[in-house]
Design an enzyme around this catalytic site. Structure first.
Site, PDB file in Angstrom:
ATOM      1  N   GLY A   1       0.826  -1.198   0.000  1.00 58.01           N
ATOM      2  CA  GLY A   1       0.000   0.000   0.000  1.00 58.01           C
ATOM      3  C   GLY A   1       0.859   1.246   0.000  1.00 58.01           C
ATOM      4  O   GLY A   1       2.051   1.206   0.317  1.00 58.01           O
ATOM      5  N   CYS A   2       0.242   2.366  -0.349  1.00 53.24           N
ATOM      6  CA  CYS A   2       0.990   3.619  -0.450  1.00 53.24           C
ATOM      7  C   CYS A   2       1.489   4.075   0.916  1.00 53.24           C
ATOM      8  O   CYS A   2       2.678   4.375   1.090  1.00 53.24           O
ATOM      9  CB  CYS A   2       0.126   4.693  -1.112  1.00 53.24           C
ATOM     10  N   PHE A   3       0.597   4.113   1.910  1.00 51.60           N
ATOM     11  CA  PHE A   3       1.024   4.536   3.248  1.00 51.60           C
ATOM     12  C   PHE A   3       2.048   3.562   3.839  1.00 51.60           C
ATOM     13  O   PHE A   3       3.055   3.993   4.404  1.00 51.60           O
ATOM     14  CB  PHE A   3      -0.184   4.665   4.184  1.00 51.60           C
TER      15      PHE A   3
END
Lengths: 346, 346, 346, 346
Positions: free
Chosen positions: B149-151
């Protein structure tokens, strides 16, 4: 490997030259010029360049530069390139000037609109106006390129086919242009602060903007007539992009297909000019980060006018990208070498 | 030439995959999947692709796709990839899944945080979590990649060296993250309208965001401890970019140089991770459009905490770029092939 | 009619004072002070004031001002108010200082964090810290108000009830704050240009921001303990607004209802503090242009922490609005006189 | 106290009506109409209204509304007001319609441009076009007001004095307008998502926008000639604001002073129309949040044209503010009652 020197590498256009040339397979930057940041690491001025550029900024020692560089880009305020160019320099290297110094053939006109004395009028005649799609052949053998202004690039290419074919009333042309804020440069001015630009749109340079005579010249050359236009730029709260919406009276009634054929005649083989599908209009987001010019038109049968629209990224096709396109032509490379960046969205 | 199929090519991450792969020297897109736009030209959905992509959007015929493509990217909502994968498919092709379906090893945990039943839990164990800088070796031989995921990408890489070396109290970690709006996807929701997002910042998913267990898992693997964190994402009025500001208690007093050495130990040979100079902090503008992760830290002697900061472009290193980085590793290419984009500014 | 003089009327906070006071039923501006624009019409500096303000900008003749004005607002850089105040002046008029000069009671601490020598330490003790909801009684009789900083206002009010009631571990507090760009002032700096701020988020003043001791002082007063915090501000691409996300360890397990009761105890009769409904978090857009503080909290049972969030308009409740609120209290007006502006959206 | 009902209170214009009327000394909202949010608290739809509005949204029971309300504002899509109005209703209450239903006197023209059948053509004649500065006398006694469109308000008021005095060639008029995104409404559409609008500018409705006949009608009435214009709106990445840049050929050479006198003749006593100083051009930021129209002009002697510019806040003077201005006139109040908001900057 083409050795490139950049004078004025720490403005927005200069930095974009760096971004493009770092990804260019046949070019190498040998000089990061910047009066304001001499001896400072380039990557401290632009954090995106960290670990990509190790060089420090340097002043503009033209003799040394002319020896080192095959081509010099000057991304500097008006007047500087004019003060630096000489026969000596041009014997050793080529110059692509991103300022206005050599764009206007009539030196009196230049001095009137720009309010400064030209330092080297003897080179104006030789200089080639680097609107690649129009002056490609002349660019090939040029030593000195006057890289077009951002608004003139977008406006001229939007109107060019209709002007060249004599299909519009040249003195009916009104160009209403909108520009992102990078066009205002990186100088520290209150007017360009975030809070001053954000959430607002304003016209500026109304009936007096310096790109007016440049556009008029180009449209005059295209049409063979002396042309006077209205040109109004506006400042838009976005980083990049120019949209030009141009209006002109059609000399005679024309169908969509007829006008489309005119645009295709000039642009269907041009890599960087995209004539959009019917009823799809240029939007700056679709060209961001690329060297494309998106153009299209709409005929208004009610008023007998044609609306011609164009969108570019002002720091690419409107400055650094077109400069590199000129370099490619001058050095015999494929014209789109290093310039096939896909527009970045969102 | 690696033949690539994309399922979910009309979301923001899918489109970024297209942008990157069009410029990749060793890849070719053979399938533009999109349930929402079947039979529509891809370039009508994304005007930047005009004259660059001629293909139409297609549904997700997995059998055909598995035959045609050497690798399939699934840039789709949670649950879809899980419902499509099978032994049959994985015998014929590789899958890089940009959704969360195979990121959490504990299926119960996945089902609790995502609120859906996992459709193919039998592949979870095999799936490799594609955080390239950490799991590079496992990626090489993987058939199925859970692209992070991005985070989690931004947060984990910011904290990883300190966690791996056991230098921070793992249960003191607080991650306050800020994301551009492309992370919210291209769905038509009032909450993501221009006027709703512009001129505002808000927290969301407070103490309940789905990326929490993913980050906790990665930090647990790194530290060898069971880790619980606080993670609070915020929506920022900008298109791209994630900044993660993470706080933790240092187990013992450390100097700048000591901590710097720890970061350098893990990252000095990593092309995509840039440990910034002292007192220079990550800013999302310096990584925009690139696959870089900029990280740095600050020791607060007053409180005994370390602030660890990281910035990425959420659709590149946080999604499509890292997915292509995984592809490069899986296919034995140089890891940064087609990913050396210089960050675009402004 | 309260006669008001403004020193520093051409910064963003000064201009907001003008906007608010022009609409205040009981106040009249008699002095538009501005060193930078002396003799220039105020409405030429701020076009919104065209035909609303006819005055010219003036310097800061304190003797004349003290005679003319019932109250003087100083919206000036640190150090100026300290250099202007005197017993003579305070006998004739009241001063509401929007700078930091009188916020920190410990002069050594002030001089260390602000790096300047205090010009009138003899008035520090008398000055009242104008956080109206907390110090209302003292404000009533004050001659000299230290108007709170924007971050301290938002942070302190978010945390205050929990600190005052002794429910959180005071040395576990981490405040991660996000501010719009008007907080950076109207000075012409490259860092605040549109293109530098737009499309980016960055931390600044990490572990060293000057508002840190101010927040620590207020939280110390509230809790009766010596408090050290981590405070990290971030610059957000928007004009107005501050969001503070604060984290602390709960001393004991508490339910939503219990914490809600604590917030209500302090705020249910406060016009300007709005404790939001359960699971609705503060967003800066909902307070824009108003003097409201929106606060809420979330308990994370997994980590035993509470996340306390607050949103204000930094130039209203964070500066000019609170200053007028202080004026209202000092002059015996209804506290929200002239301050009932409905937040403007979008 | 004027009792006000609002149908369509949850769009951007409807919400602005609420914001303005809450601060209006002589009005009280008795009905928050909204088909989409029936029974939902209004303050849940718009968080800025928390603790300011306690009402729930209601459907549009016209009979009940007509009894309860002294005036009904319809801030609804085209066609709805036309379907609700009746003699019965108008006997009991007044209607101020913010949609286009009663703006065009020629029903065939309305039906052609809007593509729907008019539901109550019998009221078109009676309806007064509520451009207050032009039709003030008729507004006083009206039962049914057609509140002008945002673009027509800005365009018409910019051009009106020159048209009325017969000083420009009416068929040479070109209006190039730029609008903030709130003009696109609060509907959930991909085209209006943050990431689609941000960092871009685009033309839309080229030679076909529905405000064209409305502007033409008004300019025809002013000049006494049948007028055809070119009108091109553009979408700008900002929340609020319209800037209209209009071009026309002067019938004869005129000096700045002569034209200025013409503008002053019509506007010098108008509270809401501000004719700016020489060479100061309208910018939307200077009218944001207010009911002002800033206008100015520039004569281009080279081309014989005049450029007429105007700026408004599209949701105030372009919608809700002008609607309240009409209400004030209809109910015999001072025209600027509740409308003296100072523009908010930044």
């Amino acid at each position: 490997m083409i050795k490139v020197g950049i004078i004025g590498s720490t403005g927005y256009a200069g930095q974009e030259l760096v971004r493009i040339l770092l990804q260019h397979p046949d070019a190498e930057i040998v000089w990061y010029g910047s009066r304001s940041y001499i001896d400072k690491k380039y990557s401290e001025v632009f954090g995106n360049m960290f670990q990509l550029v190790d060089d420090k900024c340097m002043g503009e020692n033209m003799d040394e530069l002319a020896k080192k560089a095959d081509v010099i880009f000057t991304a500097t305020p008006q007047g500087l390139c004019g003060s630096l160019v000489s026969e000596e320099i041009l014997k050793n290297t080529k110059i692509i000037d991103l300022s206005a110094d050599f764009r206007i053939k009539d030196v009196a006109k230049y001095e009137k609109w720009y309010g400064i004395k030209h330092q080297s009028p003897e080179f104006i005649k030789e200089a080639v106006y680097g609107l690649c799609e129009v002056n490609r052949e002349d660019v090939k053998n040029a030593r000195l390129i006057a890289n077009p202004g951002c608004f003139p690039t977008c406006s001229t290419l939007s109107i060019y086919p209709m002007a060249k074919e004599g299909l519009i009333d040249m003195n009916s042309i009104i160009i209403d242009a909108k520009s992102g804020t990078s066009g205002a440069g990186r100088g520290a001015k209150v007017a360009n602060l975030y809070c001053e630009v954000n959430e607002s749109i304003k016209p500026y340079g109304v009936a007096s903007h310096r790109h007016t005579p440049e556009i008029e010249d180009q449209l005059s050359y295209a049409s063979g007539e002396e042309v006077l236009i209205n040109f109004t730029p506006h400042l838009v709260p976005m980083n990049r992009g120019i949209l030009a919406t141009s209006y002109a009276a059609l000399k005679k009634k024309m169908s969509y297909e007829e006008v489309k054929a005119v645009y295709d005649k000039y642009y269907k083989d041009e890599y960087f000019v995209r004539v959009l599908e019917k009823d799809v209009y240029p939007e700056t987001r679709w060209v961001e980060g690329s060297n494309f010019v998106d153009v299209n038109f709409k005929i208004d049968e009610r008023t007998g006018r044609i609306i011609m629209m164009g969108a570019i990224d002002n720091v690419v096709k409107g400055a650094a990208g077109q400069a590199v396109q000129n370099m490619n032509i001058m050095f015999g490379l494929e014209e789109n070498t290093g310039l096939k960046m896909v527009p970045m969205f969102p």
